[in-house]
Design an enzyme around this catalytic site. Structure first.
Site, mmCIF file in Angstrom:
data_model
loop_
_atom_site.group_PDB
_atom_site.id
_atom_site.type_symbol
_atom_site.label_atom_id
_atom_site.label_comp_id
_atom_site.label_asym_id
_atom_site.label_seq_id
_atom_site.Cartn_x
_atom_site.Cartn_y
_atom_site.Cartn_z
ATOM 1 C CB ILE A 33 -9.378 -6.208 -41.517
ATOM 2 C CG1 ILE A 33 -7.909 -6.583 -41.289
ATOM 3 C CG2 ILE A 33 -9.650 -5.907 -42.986
ATOM 4 C CD1 ILE A 33 -7.488 -7.863 -41.970
ATOM 5 C CB THR A 65 -12.414 -3.346 -37.404
ATOM 6 O OG1 THR A 65 -12.587 -3.356 -35.994
ATOM 7 C CG2 THR A 65 -11.818 -2.024 -37.849
ATOM 8 C CG ASP A 66 -12.392 -8.384 -39.461
ATOM 9 O OD1 ASP A 66 -11.419 -7.886 -38.844
ATOM 10 O OD2 ASP A 66 -12.280 -8.911 -40.576
ATOM 11 C CB ALA A 67 -12.355 -10.756 -34.562
#
Length: 145
Positions: free
Chosen positions: A26, A21-23
């Site tokens: 997601i 995931t990103d920050a």
């Protein structure tokens, strides 16, 4: 999700991990490529085709991605359980095409069409070995040979 009872449709479970995931939690778009690669690898391994062993065997071939078209429809998030489905949709002399979808329950998140080239150890195109072509034919409703 399509009927898993269809033996021609391979299913591979994936749980979204922190590293995917990103920050915002997601799934980062490029990680879907990892998910679908794992789905294809699992399909082959489940039918007795070890990709490392394939290149080292008498056939001396491997499958390399030639094109990959991906449509991102909905996001997946941290800790969600996903399913990657794979279906062989086309087989040619030295290539094959797979449709791969990523699902969260009944929601289609990602749709990909992946064309794979059959190559030798030097990267030159080679015909798909007959035994492997026969297996792929059994995995596709569109292939009759």
């Amino acid at each position: 999700m399509p009927e898993a009872r269809d033996a021609r449709l391979h299913s591979y479970p994936v749980r979204v991990q922190w590293e995917d995931t990103d920050a915002a939690g997601i799934v980062y778009y490029a990680n879907y490529l990892r998910f679908i690669e794992r789905g294809r690898s699992d399909l082959l391994l489940g039918h007795g085709i070890d990709q490392r062993g394939l290149i080292d065997s008498d056939t001396g071939v491997a499958f390399a991605v030639r094109t990959c078209n991906v449509e991102y429809l909905k996001p997946a998030r941290l800790h969600e359980e996903l399913t990657v489905t794979t279906a062989i949709t086309e087989l040619r002399g030295a290539s094959l095409t797979a449709r791969q979808d990523v699902w969260r329950g009944g929601d289609l998140l990602v749709r990909a069409e992946v064309k794979l080239a059959c190559i030798d150890a030097k990267g030159r195109a080679r015909r798909v070995p007959p035994s492997i072509a026969a297996l792929f034919a059994t995995l596709s409703p569109n292939l009759s040979h």
